[in-house]
Motif scaffolding. Structure first.
Motif, PDB file in Angstrom:
ATOM      1  N   ALA A  38       3.754 -58.067 -62.505  1.00 17.30           N
ATOM      2  CA  ALA A  38       3.093 -56.723 -62.739  1.00 17.30           C
ATOM      3  C   ALA A  38       3.671 -56.201 -64.257  1.00 17.30           C
ATOM      4  O   ALA A  38       2.711 -55.852 -64.831  1.00 17.30           O
ATOM      5  CB  ALA A  38       3.247 -55.603 -61.666  1.00 17.30           C
ATOM      6  N   ALA A  39       5.109 -56.160 -64.213  1.00 14.98           N
ATOM      7  CA  ALA A  39       5.617 -55.573 -65.311  1.00 14.98           C
ATOM      8  C   ALA A  39       5.255 -56.595 -66.640  1.00 14.98           C
ATOM      9  O   ALA A  39       4.899 -56.176 -67.782  1.00 14.98           O
ATOM     10  CB  ALA A  39       7.104 -55.515 -65.192  1.00 14.98           C
ATOM     11  N   ARG A  40       5.252 -57.820 -66.384  1.00 13.02           N
ATOM     12  CA  ARG A  40       4.836 -58.581 -67.426  1.00 13.02           C
ATOM     13  C   ARG A  40       3.480 -58.541 -68.189  1.00 13.02           C
ATOM     14  O   ARG A  40       3.326 -58.422 -69.093  1.00 13.02           O
ATOM     15  CB  ARG A  40       4.935 -60.070 -66.958  1.00 13.02           C
ATOM     16  N   PHE A  41       2.523 -58.125 -67.287  1.00 11.64           N
ATOM     17  CA  PHE A  41       1.166 -57.630 -67.736  1.00 11.64           C
ATOM     18  C   PHE A  41       0.948 -56.000 -68.039  1.00 11.64           C
ATOM     19  O   PHE A  41      -0.175 -55.928 -68.128  1.00 11.64           O
ATOM     20  CB  PHE A  41       0.084 -58.311 -67.031  1.00 11.64           C
ATOM     21  N   GLY A  42       1.818 -55.270 -67.984  1.00  9.55           N
ATOM     22  CA  GLY A  42       1.712 -54.001 -67.896  1.00  9.55           C
ATOM     23  C   GLY A  42       1.213 -53.167 -66.661  1.00  9.55           C
ATOM     24  O   GLY A  42       0.587 -52.158 -66.937  1.00  9.55           O
ATOM     25  N   GLY A  43       1.473 -53.640 -65.556  1.00  8.94           N
ATOM     26  CA  GLY A  43       0.782 -53.093 -64.522  1.00  8.94           C
ATOM     27  C   GLY A  43       1.773 -52.244 -63.694  1.00  8.94           C
ATOM     28  O   GLY A  43       3.059 -52.241 -64.059  1.00  8.94           O
ATOM     29  N   PHE A  44       1.585 -51.205 -62.983  1.00  9.05           N
ATOM     30  CA  PHE A  44       2.365 -50.230 -62.297  1.00  9.05           C
ATOM     31  C   PHE A  44       2.112 -50.559 -60.713  1.00  9.05           C
ATOM     32  O   PHE A  44       1.150 -50.450 -60.175  1.00  9.05           O
ATOM     33  CB  PHE A  44       1.823 -48.954 -62.747  1.00  9.05           C
ATOM     34  N   VAL A  45       3.342 -50.788 -60.333  1.00  9.62           N
ATOM     35  CA  VAL A  45       3.385 -51.120 -58.704  1.00  9.62           C
ATOM     36  C   VAL A  45       3.407 -49.726 -58.086  1.00  9.62           C
ATOM     37  O   VAL A  45       4.567 -49.108 -58.120  1.00  9.62           O
ATOM     38  CB  VAL A  45       4.639 -51.893 -58.280  1.00  9.62           C
ATOM     39  N   ALA A  46       2.573 -49.158 -57.592  1.00 10.70           N
ATOM     40  CA  ALA A  46       2.238 -47.733 -56.855  1.00 10.70           C
ATOM     41  C   ALA A  46       2.670 -47.822 -55.342  1.00 10.70           C
ATOM     42  O   ALA A  46       3.224 -46.708 -55.001  1.00 10.70           O
ATOM     43  CB  ALA A  46       0.844 -47.448 -57.050  1.00 10.70           C
ATOM     44  N   ARG A  47       2.510 -48.868 -54.823  1.00 12.76           N
ATOM     45  CA  ARG A  47       2.795 -48.885 -53.348  1.00 12.76           C
ATOM     46  C   ARG A  47       3.067 -50.131 -52.774  1.00 12.76           C
ATOM     47  O   ARG A  47       2.260 -51.087 -53.018  1.00 12.76           O
ATOM     48  CB  ARG A  47       1.682 -48.123 -52.523  1.00 12.76           C
ATOM     49  N   ILE A  48       4.209 -50.355 -51.998  1.00 13.80           N
ATOM     50  CA  ILE A  48       4.425 -51.624 -51.327  1.00 13.80           C
ATOM     51  C   ILE A  48       4.480 -51.158 -49.960  1.00 13.80           C
ATOM     52  O   ILE A  48       5.289 -50.405 -49.259  1.00 13.80           O
ATOM     53  CB  ILE A  48       5.710 -52.169 -51.619  1.00 13.80           C
TER      54      ILE A  48
END
Length: 1002
Positions: A38-48
């Motif tokens: 996610a970080a590599r492609f600019g994503g935000f991990v909102a919930r696990i």
């Protein structure tokens, strides 16, 4: 926002078959993999939540290629997660769902998202088989042809009324093509720019090696500046850098740091519905991404954005110019922090979580478009970033039209790339790209190449138009210019769409739905929505914010064409409607940016109503320590008034603007500059002819100040007498008496009457009251307490009291340090190093001169820098025997002084120059320089420095052989110098002349 939801297959059954510790380890590896990708492609991990993970693309920072980033992230997850084996031969299996749509976000407690998009992504994930990536149709349409899909048909999903079509993502046609949402032209290979693209790629190598570099792409509108930088970004691996875009605007050329303000608001997700605390929470979270959590820097950025921070941070309590300078430093730290992705102490904020897994440095690509519209302060900030050198891996990739004058010289770290028109062969290649489904007849192709003149945008738009029309071009429907071409495309919009596009062009390159609706006709809600829909469907207008509230024209030329298509009367009417909407419904926006109301009122032909708003914009810029922006606003107001009917009302409005523009110009360019003189002469003239002679005293003071700076001392003496007479008539008015005696002291000093100068300056400084007279600073941009002490110290020194002069100069510095006026602080420094030079104190002169140079360079005071360089050169020469270096510094100061338009003080500077020349054996050249200045004194009457200048002439003559020189000639010249000093009562000069006689003749 694009939502990616991934879930493990059969994780419950797996947990029952393996050791619990292995389950925990497996889940940890799975979560870490998701975070890293996610970080590599600019994503935000909102919930696990166990084995289910939500990843957002487009929040907290929206990217133009969020859909492509989500697709690449999904493909990477599908490839990496199966490599995790909780037990030998049992790889993890994954299902992924992706959907794009509008959402509402709250960050009061974590990140809460409302809307159908997250649910749709989750339902799609559940509907596809293991190992599959399911994609909603909205997402697929945006992704375009850069990915390959397989249709899975329609599915009935829980919670959705109608069946939902799902596509399976199979592979990326090109991993690097991440900007397809811009349109099919960008998804196709770029034509004719291989050399420029290669130059940028070579420059990028310096960036990834840790350098901060810049590249400026220059070209006429339509040549493909934006296309080139997008193509360059597409060549960079998504995981290798972070991308930020800043857009300059023609309507904010005098709005300090506006591109950075818009970026910060968008990046932080600030909305008008947020409370101040909510806005601060979002802002702190965004700053924490760059490792910024220091309260003062947070407060500086909050103040820049107009976010009230109450008691959360300590009050800033600093002068506006210093606050602006520190704000620029804070923004510099922000961008450098993004380049390094340092997670600061505010990491508990949810907005920073998607950076947790990042372990390596990522370069930062900052794209700044349309630099020809940038405000001066933003340009300075870009300069600060470029000055990083090797401190952060940043590439500032900028675009500008040819009229922009770059302040940066080309070097290894900065390149300039001019774009030329394309060849006929390249033009044909673009036509072939744009017409792959239709074979155009040869004559159509020839017409396109002939009439588009090698401009890529012309070629693309004309080709699309002909393909859509499916008929041969003619003189009537294939125009010769881009403006006509885009007008043709606009004419194919429904009437509502064209009307809305014209109204939007009145607002600017970017506009929001709220202001557009307020400026539209009162009963046109349906027409507004239909017009917006047709504009968006045409592709001429694109969303520029995640919520779709802000829109932007696809190209600046589209906006220009729409604006040019409006008849003049209609154009003025629309500007008037926008102005009324701003003034009635968006008062908070106008309070923050008075120039918005001013601009629209001016273009509505209502220059008289616009004038006070231009003046308010100028005053606001001054209060923020941005005099250049202030001058821009005030000049715009003066220019607008030229269209107003002649009369006393117009003259009064112009006088109001000029009264502020004059002192502002003095601060920027110096009191000797031609621009300052033009403004003050006009203001002085208006004050004399208007009923009641308003502002006559301050405008007379300003006109006198200009003539003083130009050493027109006869004129200045006459004006000073008028000021003194006026102050006498205004009995009991400390302002008039203080200002008049201040100016009289300056003038008497320069004409060689130090005793009279001392008398006037003593009166002026005695009348000064810091609290009461603070209100005078915006009028004169001069503090009479400090400036009066500056010249009082000089007069005292010349009269032969060096210790008292030193004390008075010290008082000026102490007083200046209690004020919030950088220009005043500069005068206090001048008082100290000039008196130090006059008394022969090299140590004090050097210390204060260097301090002044550093300070004045920071705030942009050229005359202070020039004078300080003269003093520094003298101190280096006499204090450290660095004669050649000192002479070079003195001469550089003399040149800089002349460039400001100043004519006074030059005999003193030449006195110091000639003294050093004598030490270097350059007596003949020194005599030439001295005689030039003596001729000037004969013409302008600046007698103050004549006696020490004559003493240096005597010293130079002593080194020359008879009959041109010799001891006898030198002694006679020393006698004449001493006689003049005695006549003027200048005991300080007498002491200097006696010292020079002893040094020269023994």
């Amino acid at each position: 926002m694009t939502v990616l939801f991934c879930d493990l297959v059969n994780s419950t059954e797996l947990a029952q078959r393996i050791d619990p510790d292995d389950v925990l380890l497996t889940m940890q590896r799975y979560h870490d993999t998701v975070r890293l990708i996610a970080a590599r492609f600019g994503g935000f991990v909102a919930r696990i939540a166990g084995d289910g993970v939500d990843v957002y693309f487009g929040y907290p920072v929206a990217n133009e290629d969020d859909v492509a980033r989500a697709m690449h992230a999904a493909l990477a997850l599908a490839g990496e997660v199966p490599r995790i084996e909780p037990a030998p031969g049992e790889p993890l299996a994954l299902r992924i769902g992706i959907a794009t749509g509008m959402v509402a976000i709250s960050v009061t407690q974590g990140v809460a998202v409302a809307g159908a998009t997250p649910n749709l992504a989750s339902r799609i994930q559940a509907a596809v088989p293991p190992g599959c990536i399911g994609v909603a149709q909205s997402t697929r349409r945006i992704a375009g042809r850069q990915f390959e899909f397989e249709e899975l048909g329609e599915h009935v999903l829980k919670g959705f009324e109608k069946p939902v079509a799902i596509s399976a993502l199979r592979r990326a046609r090109s991993l690097d093509s991440r900007s397809a949402w811009r349109g099919r032209d960008v998804s196709l290979p770029m034509v004719g720019r291989d050399a420029e693209l290669a130059a940028l790629q070579q420059h990028w190598q310096r960036v990834i090696a840790g350098r901060t570099c810049g590249a400026l792409v220059v070209g006429d509108p339509g040549l493909g500046k934006s296309r080139l930088i997008t193509a360059f970004d597409d060549t960079l691996p998504a995981q290798g850098h972070t991308l930020l875009r800043l857009q300059c605007s023609p309507f904010h050329v005098n709005s300090a740091l506006q591109p950075f303000v818009e970026h910060m608001k968008t990046a932080a997700g600030l909305t008008g519905n947020d409370t101040p605390d909510e806005q601060l929470d979002k802002l702190e979270a965004q700053l924490a991404i760059a490792g910024i959590d220091e309260p003062r820097e947070c407060a500086l950025v909050a103040a820049l954005l107009g976010v009230s921070f109450g008691e959360r941070y300590p009050p800033l309590g600093m002068p506006p110019p210093m606050q602006l300078q520190l704000t620029k430093e804070a923004l510099k730290h922000y961008f450098a922090g993004l380049a390094h992705h340092q997670v600061g102490t505010a990491s508990e904020h949810s907005l920073t979580r998607y950076f947790f897994g990042l372990a390596e440095e990522r370069a930062l690509l900052v794209i700044v478009e349309d630099l020809h519209w940038i405000d001066p302060t933003s340009l300075e900030l870009l300069g600060l970033l470029l000055a990083n050198g090797g401190t952060a891996p940043i590439l500032l990739l900028m675009t500008a039209r040819p009229g922009f004058e770059s302040p940066w010289a080309e070097s290894e770290d900065f390149v300039r790339l001019p774009l030329q028109r394309l060849s006929d062969a390249d033009a044909k290649a673009i036509v072939a790209q744009q017409s792959t489904l239709v074979e155009l007849p040869p004559q159509w192709l020839a017409t396109i190449v002939e009439r588009t003149d090698g401009v890529p945008l012309f070629i693309e738009e004309m080709t699309r138009m002909l393909v859509e029309k499916k008929r041969a071009p003619s003189a009537g429907d294939v125009p010769d210019t881009l403006v006509d071409l885009l007008t043709e495309r606009m004419d194919r919009l429904p009437p509502d769409g064209k009307a809305m596009m014209q109204l939007a062009s009145i607002i600017g390159r970017e506009f929001d739905r709220g202001l557009l609706a307020a400026a539209a006709a009162p009963d046109s809600e349906i027409l507004l929505q239909d017009g917006l829909r047709s504009m968006l469907e045409s592709g001429l207008v694109l969303p520029s914010s995640a919520d779709g509230e802000r829109l932007r024209f696809k190209h600046a030329l589209v906006e220009d064409t729409a604006y040019a298509s409006i008849p003049p009367k209609r154009c003025a009417e629309l500007h008037g409607r926008v102005a009324e909407a701003l003034l009635s419904r968006f008062t908070d926006r106008v309070e923050l940016q008075p120039e918005l109301a001013a601009r629209h009122l001016s273009r509505a032909g209502d220059a008289m109503r616009a004038a006070p708003w231009w003046q308010a914009a100028g005053g606001q810029a001054l209060s923020r320590g941005a005099p250049r922006e202030a001058a821009g606003h005030l000049r715009a107001g003066v220019e607008a008034l030229k269209s107003a009917p002649a009369g006393l009302d117009r003259d009064a409005a112009e006088l109001g603007l000029l009264s502020m523009l004059g002192p502002t110009t003095m601060v920027l360019l110096g009191p000797g500059s031609a621009e300052f003189g033009e403004v003050q002469e006009r203001a002085y003239g208006l004050s004399q002819i208007l009923p009641g002679q308003p502002r006559l005293f301050p405008t007379s003071y300003g006109w006198c100040l200009f003539n003083w700076g130009r050493a027109r001392l006869k004129t200045t003496t006459r004006l000073v007498d008028q000021l003194l007479h006026a102050s006498a008539e205004r009995e009991g008015d400390p302002e008039a008496a203080m200002a008049a005696n201040n100016m009289a002291g300056m003038v008497h000093f320069h004409i060689g009457q130090a005793q009279a100068a001392h008398k006037h300056l003593s009166v002026s400084t005695a009348l000064y009251n810091p609290q009461r007279d603070a209100a005078l600073y915006p009028v004169y941009l001069m503090d009479f307490g400090v400036f009066g002490r500056f010249y009082l110290a000089l007069a005292t020194q010349v009269l032969g009291f060096p210790d008292t002069a030193r004390r008075i100069a010290g008082e000026a510095l102490l007083l200046a340090e209690t004020l919030t006026q950088p220009h005043t602080m500069g005068f206090a420094m001048l008082a100290n190093f000039n008196t130090a030079v006059m008394r022969g104190d090299t140590e004090d002169a050097l210390t204060m001169a260097e301090r002044c140079i550093e300070f004045s360079s920071q705030f942009g005071f050229p005359e202070f820098i020039a004078m300080a360089r003269v003093a520094r050169g003298w101190a280096l020469a006499h204090g450290q025997q660095r004669w050649a270096e000192g002479l070079a510094d003195v001469q550089a100061g003399l040149e800089g002084w002349a460039q400001t338009g100043f004519e006074n003080w030059q005999p003193w500077f030449t006195t110091l120059e000639a003294e050093i020349m004598g030490q270097l054996g350059q007596q003949a050249r020194a005599l030439q320089r001295i005689d030039q200045q003596l001729a000037r004194i004969a013409g302008n009457g600046e007698l103050q420095f004549k006696s020490p200048l004559m003493a240096e002439r005597a010293a130079a003559l002593a080194a020359l052989p008879a009959p041109a020189g010799g001891s006898a000639e030198a002694a006679a010249e020393f006698d004449r110098a001493e006689a003049l000093a005695r006549q003027q009562g200048a005991a300080g000069w007498s002491a200097r002349i006696a010292r020079r006689r002893r040094q020269t003749l023994g």
